[in-house]
Write a protein that holds these residues in place. Structure first.
Motif, PDB file in Angstrom:
ATOM      1  N   UNK A 110      14.780  -7.865 -16.042  1.00  0.00           N
ATOM      2  CA  UNK A 110      15.225  -7.053 -15.868  1.00  0.00           C
ATOM      3  C   UNK A 110      16.416  -7.109 -14.703  1.00  0.00           C
ATOM      4  N   UNK A 111      16.980  -8.023 -14.398  1.00  0.00           N
ATOM      5  CA  UNK A 111      18.330  -8.641 -13.865  1.00  0.00           C
ATOM      6  C   UNK A 111      18.577  -7.949 -12.178  1.00  0.00           C
ATOM      7  N   UNK A 112      17.247  -7.867 -11.874  1.00  0.00           N
ATOM      8  CA  UNK A 112      17.444  -7.493 -10.097  1.00  0.00           C
ATOM      9  C   UNK A 112      16.949  -8.701  -9.608  1.00  0.00           C
ATOM     10  N   UNK A 113      18.324  -8.954  -8.503  1.00  0.00           N
ATOM     11  CA  UNK A 113      17.375  -9.987  -7.956  1.00  0.00           C
ATOM     12  C   UNK A 113      16.613  -9.795  -6.766  1.00  0.00           C
ATOM     13  N   UNK A 114      15.603 -10.349  -5.658  1.00  0.00           N
ATOM     14  CA  UNK A 114      14.897 -10.195  -5.117  1.00  0.00           C
ATOM     15  C   UNK A 114      15.413  -9.224  -3.710  1.00  0.00           C
ATOM     16  N   UNK A 115      15.694  -9.825  -3.995  1.00  0.00           N
ATOM     17  CA  UNK A 115      16.966  -8.949  -1.986  1.00  0.00           C
ATOM     18  C   UNK A 115      16.979  -7.587  -2.600  1.00  0.00           C
ATOM     19  N   UNK A 116      17.623  -7.511  -4.194  1.00  0.00           N
ATOM     20  CA  UNK A 116      18.120  -5.799  -4.085  1.00  0.00           C
ATOM     21  C   UNK A 116      17.098  -4.535  -4.677  1.00  0.00           C
ATOM     22  N   UNK A 117      15.552  -5.705  -4.602  1.00  0.00           N
ATOM     23  CA  UNK A 117      14.807  -4.925  -4.943  1.00  0.00           C
ATOM     24  C   UNK A 117      13.689  -4.550  -3.914  1.00  0.00           C
TER      25      UNK A 117
ATOM     26  N   UNK B 275      11.561  -3.931  -1.226  1.00  0.00           N
ATOM     27  CA  UNK B 275      11.457  -2.310  -0.130  1.00  0.00           C
ATOM     28  C   UNK B 275      11.687  -1.405  -0.742  1.00  0.00           C
ATOM     29  N   UNK B 276      12.184  -1.478  -1.976  1.00  0.00           N
ATOM     30  CA  UNK B 276      12.270   0.095  -2.797  1.00  0.00           C
ATOM     31  C   UNK B 276      10.877   0.426  -3.305  1.00  0.00           C
ATOM     32  N   UNK B 277      10.704   1.497  -3.257  1.00  0.00           N
ATOM     33  CA  UNK B 277       9.543   1.946  -4.972  1.00  0.00           C
ATOM     34  C   UNK B 277       9.916   1.412  -6.133  1.00  0.00           C
ATOM     35  N   UNK B 278       8.062   1.163  -6.529  1.00  0.00           N
ATOM     36  CA  UNK B 278       8.291   0.461  -8.642  1.00  0.00           C
ATOM     37  C   UNK B 278       8.041   2.193  -8.798  1.00  0.00           C
TER      38      UNK B 278
ATOM     39  N   UNK C 237       0.606  -0.955  -0.071  1.00  0.00           N
ATOM     40  CA  UNK C 237      -0.220  -0.181  -0.074  1.00  0.00           C
ATOM     41  C   UNK C 237       0.636   1.237   0.066  1.00  0.00           C
ATOM     42  N   UNK C 238       2.071   1.131   0.500  1.00  0.00           N
ATOM     43  CA  UNK C 238       2.869   2.474   0.469  1.00  0.00           C
ATOM     44  C   UNK C 238       4.060   2.585  -1.039  1.00  0.00           C
ATOM     45  N   UNK C 239       3.832   1.701  -1.619  1.00  0.00           N
ATOM     46  CA  UNK C 239       4.458   2.263  -2.910  1.00  0.00           C
ATOM     47  C   UNK C 239       5.613   1.181  -2.909  1.00  0.00           C
ATOM     48  N   UNK C 240       6.110   0.355  -1.700  1.00  0.00           N
ATOM     49  CA  UNK C 240       7.129  -0.134  -1.657  1.00  0.00           C
ATOM     50  C   UNK C 240       7.089  -1.862  -2.941  1.00  0.00           C
ATOM     51  N   UNK C 241       8.057  -2.245  -2.868  1.00  0.00           N
ATOM     52  CA  UNK C 241       7.943  -4.041  -3.665  1.00  0.00           C
ATOM     53  C   UNK C 241       8.156  -4.520  -2.542  1.00  0.00           C
ATOM     54  N   UNK C 242       7.322  -5.654  -3.030  1.00  0.00           N
ATOM     55  CA  UNK C 242       6.932  -6.357  -1.039  1.00  0.00           C
ATOM     56  C   UNK C 242       7.389  -7.994  -2.369  1.00  0.00           C
TER      57      UNK C 242
END
Length: 888
Positions: free
Chosen positions: A194-201, A203-206, A179-184
């Motif tokens: 896209x090349x990003x591992x899960x732990x890297x993205x 908690x970050x905003x989409x 609900x806060x726009x953060x990737x869960x």
């Protein structure tokens, strides 16, 4: 028809829901009836048939409340096989248009009478008319589309060559956003895409990854899209390698068992969008009903089924493409009417130079006769025989064209045209087909247009509120100019320039230039500096200016010719590229908006577009509102700057000139005036030569702060110098100053003053003659660390007329310090605590052996550190020290 009706109800359909409403015989009831039917069917989950039901209801209610002039009763009945909608009026004697020999010919589609029944015959599964003694009922039934069991939608079997192309391994990225726009959540396919591992993205905003095709104030952003219950479309994701990958996304808003909302985003490569893209509604499989509907099986009818593009531009572009294909044309275009219905604006086209035509305007009434008005269908068999008949098609190679109006409730909302390169391509038959299609799409277009307009207005209001806040937040002229430009580029224009006018007799001066491409700013500024500024016109509104375009084209031509004449070996270092780039940057429409404040032109705001681009009317209106606010902010900044300059000049005149050097005595002064922008307050100091070997010094405090206190400060300082140099002693100087203050009457202020004369001696000491009129007593710091008051208190000035003052003599031995301060030092407070005389003495006790400058700095530091808040009172510190022989 009666047999069909009987057959239908012999099946005894099960009625599962019913809704009814009555509408008064006024024009607005038509819209209210449409809303009622739409809300009812959507509430029942019947989105597939909503559009057809709304169109039919609109026509039938229009007949009842507009033509019949009676109230209209609307009833919606949901059964297990479909939906039945009944519209009843109170005027049963009105005749129903008769059919002709078994055909469904109810008259021309452009006729007002009978068109609702024609639409019933074309769109409804079944329909009919019933009469009672007081009412006439017209009903229609829309059956649910047949679908294979267990499916929501299905398509026909296709050959392999017709299937969409995708990679051998299709990857569907699943991204969950809280609900806060953060990737869960971020699945393995998203990592591969896209090349990003899960732990890297996680908690970050989409929004940090999404490259959203968004223009402020004109479309939905990623944050808004994540709040919608469903969203589907294209955007970009910035991968780990820094590149943006176009994706097709399907968003679904959900909530967990605790009620916490989140959004699940399914992402595929844009070229594989068929994996997620919702299918368009197909035509009914019932060939009997399809035959009855006739034109409803047309390709354009398939297009306007659900789902349609969500945005207006997408809907219009799909419309012109389908219209062109339907009539086998070479080009098509759609225009929307302005609010006053006097002009039509080109909003979509295919097969035409859209970069030049987009947002161009043509009049609704272009000439006399039937074909001169966009309100009527028209067919031009050969445009070469009537040059200029359709201005939009001039010099496009089109020879024949058919145009039809878009109307909603009798009001012109737009015009749809299809053109061909060969003559005599179209006849009245094609006009009827196109008109029928236009009638079907008109409601959807108008609804999308109103939605876009409302979104633009909300965005405009938000934009203007933000702009007003930013402009109101500064009184600096240069910052105001920068804000004006940055708010218009790139939101409203590709480049911007601001000219300012100092006064009525001055020419406009180029003050600021900004381009969305920073590499173009210098070239654009150099171009504008070479040409005359636009003419100053005080009237409001935007007007065109061709100066930059003409100058850029001429410069580019000269540069190209020069480079050709010099040859390749002697080509200029810059080449023609820079000139051509500048010409391209200013090659579109350029408008001038006057900056008018307080009935005076103070400048001009120039907005420009690159080659072949024009401004939308909505953006120009928004720019006009911005220019009015910016003009007032710029004028306020000018007035503030002028008054600040005057204030600072006057204040500096009240400060003493450069401090003189006193032989054998160190002197240090620290002065702080309270209040932002104040250089002089109620506290003051002075040190000046009286005659050879004698110096006068003073430190005082006028009651109050601000300009009134500063005025008395100037009076006191100048009077002291004048009287002292006339040979008066300390008491006589202060008594005469007291009389001068009292002469000010109501403007007078109380004044505490420490005045003295300083006499350096040959033996290294210094003799002081001091008068302390109501001022904090000066403190003498001896070399042994002892502290004592160096004068006795006497009455302050500005209260009594007859003062009898006396002076006291003090000798400063080598190493002694005399500290004089105003009450801004001793009355420094924090809550109930005050520094006071005792606190000042404690500070001075630690200053033994320090120079005069170090003593004054330590006192100031103690005052500043005494409380967290900055000082709120004026403050002056005067320290004098007789150095020891070793110091000198």
């Amino acid at each position: 028809m009666g047999e069909q009706f009987a057959e239908t109800f012999m099946r005894r359909p099960v009625i599962t829901a019913r809704a009814a409403a009555t509408f008064e015989p006024v024009g607005r009831s038509v819209a209210a009836a449409r809303t009622f039917v739409r809300d009812t069917l959507q509430g029942w989950g019947l989105t597939d048939i909503v559009d057809d039901a709304v169109v039919l209801t609109s026509e039938l209610v229009t007949n009842a409340v507009v033509h019949a002039g009676t109230t209209a009763d609307v009833v919606c009945i949901r059964a297990d096989t479909g939906v039945r909608v009944e519209v009843a009026d109170r005027y049963p004697e009105r005749e129903v248009p008769l059919q002709s020999n078994g055909g469904h010919h109810f008259g021309h589609p452009d006729r007002e009478g009978g068109r609702g029944l024609l639409l019933c015959a074309a769109l409804a599964t079944r329909w009919g008319v019933e009469y009672t003694a007081t009412h006439k009922h017209i009903w229609f039934q829309l059956d649910f589309p047949d679908r294979p069991a267990g499916t929501r939608a299905a398509g026909p079997a296709l050959p392999s060559s017709a299937l969409p192309i995708a990679d051998a391994r299709v990857r569907v990225g699943v991204v969950q956003v809280d609900s806060g726009g953060l990737i869960s959540a971020w699945n393995d396919d998203a990592q591969e895409l896209f090349g990003y591992p899960s732990e890297q993205v996680v908690g970050k905003p989409l929004t940090d990854l999404a490259a959203w095709p968004h223009t402020p104030g004109t479309s939905t952003g990623v944050a808004e899209a994540l709040q919608l219950s469903r969203w589907e479309g294209s955007y970009g994701i910035r991968g780990a390698d820094g590149r943006v990958s176009p994706v097709y996304a399907s968003h679904l808003r959900i909530r967990d068992a605790e009620g916490e909302p989140s959004t699940v985003c399914l992402l595929v490569r844009d070229r594989e969008r068929a994996v997620l893209q919702s299918p368009m509604r197909a035509a009914s499989a019932d060939t009997t009903d399809a035959a009855e509907r006739g034109p409803a099986t047309d390709a354009f009818e398939v297009f306007i089924g659900s789902p349609a593009p969500d945005d207006l531009d997408g809907l219009l572009q799909r419309t012109v493409e389908r219209a062109r294909d339907m009539l086998d044309g070479d080009a098509a275009y759609l225009l929307l009417a302005t609010d006053d219905e006097t002009e039509l604006e080109v909003r979509a086209s295919t097969g035409l130079p859209s970069a030049r035509q987009r947002f161009a305007r043509v009049p609704v009434e272009a000439g006399t006769g039937r074909y001169g008005s966009a309100r009527m269908p028209a067919v031009h068999e050969d445009l070469s025989a009537v040059p200029g008949a359709v201005p939009l098609l001039v010099n496009t190679g089109m020879r024949s064209v058919v145009t039809v109006p878009l109307k909603v409730e009798g009001r012109l909302t737009g015009s749809l045209g299809v053109a061909a390169e060969s003559p005599a391509r179209y006849s009245n038959e094609e006009a009827l087909r196109l008109q029928f299609a236009a009638d079907r799409i008109a409601l959807a277009v108008e609804r999308a247009r109103l939605t876009e307009l409302e979104r633009l207005r909300r965005g405009s209001l938000s934009f203007l509120v933000e702009a007003s806040d930013l402009l109101a937040g500064t009184l600096d002229r240069d910052q105001t100019l920068a804000l004006m430009a940055q708010m218009t580029v790139p939101t409203l224009a590709s480049w911007c320039a601001v000219y300012t006018v100092a006064d009525q007799a001055s020419d406009p001066e180029l003050s600021y230039v900004l381009h969305e491409d920073e590499d173009r700013i210098d070239g654009l500024k150099a171009l504008l500096m070479k040409i005359d500024p636009p003419e100053q016109v005080p009237t409001g509104g935007a007007r065109s200016w061709s100066g930059p375009y003409d100058a850029a084209q001429a410069a580019a031509l000269r540069t190209s010719l020069r480079s050709l004449s010099l040859g390749d070996s002697a080509r200029p270092s810059s080449g023609p590229g820079a000139s051509l780039a500048t010409a391209s940057a200013v090659g579109g429409e350029t408008v001038v908006l006057p900056l008018v404040a307080r009935n005076r032109v103070i400048g001009m705001l120039i907005l420009g577009k690159p080659t072949d681009e024009h401004f939308r009317q909505e953006n120009l209106e928004l720019a006009e509102d911005l220019s009015r606010r910016a003009a007032l902010a710029l004028d306020n900044a000018r007035l503030y700057s002028e008054r600040t300059a005057i204030s600072q000049s006057l204040q500096r005149s009240l400060l003493p000139p450069e401090q003189p050097e006193v032989p054998g005595v160190e002197v240090e002064v620290i002065y702080r005036a309270a209040g932002e922008g104040n250089e002089v307050g109620g506290d003051f100091y002075d040190l000046f030569p009286i005659r050879d070997g004698a110096y006068g010094f003073a430190i005082g405090d006028v009651c109050g702060t601000g300009p009134e206190a500063a005025a008395v400060t100037g009076l006191a300082r100048h009077a002291l110098r004048l009287l002292a140099r006339e040979g008066f002693g300390g008491p006589a100087v202060l008594e005469r100053l007291n009389a001068a203050i009292l002469d000010e009457g109501a403007r007078s202020r109380f004044l505490t003053l420490l005045y003295g004369e300083l006499w350096p001696q040959h033996d290294g000491s210094a003799v002081l003659k001091v008068v302390c009129a109501g001022h904090p007593l000066p403190l003498r710091l001896r070399q042994d660390g002892s502290i004592e008051a160096a004068a006795e208190p006497q009455p302050l000035l500005g209260v009594m007329e007859d003062l009898e003052l006396y002076e006291q003599t003090v000798t400063l031995d080598p190493g002694d310090v005399l500290l004089c301060v105003t009450d801004g030092v001793t009355e420094r407070r924090e809550g109930t605590r005050m520094l006071g005389d005792d606190g000042l003495i404690d500070v001075l006790t630690t200053c033994t052996g320090l120079t005069a400058g170090a003593v004054a700095a330590r006192v100031l530091r103690a005052v500043e550190r005494f409380a967290a808040e900055p000082p709120s009172d004026d403050m002056a510190i005067l320290a004098m020290r007789v150095p020891e022989p070793a110091d000198s």
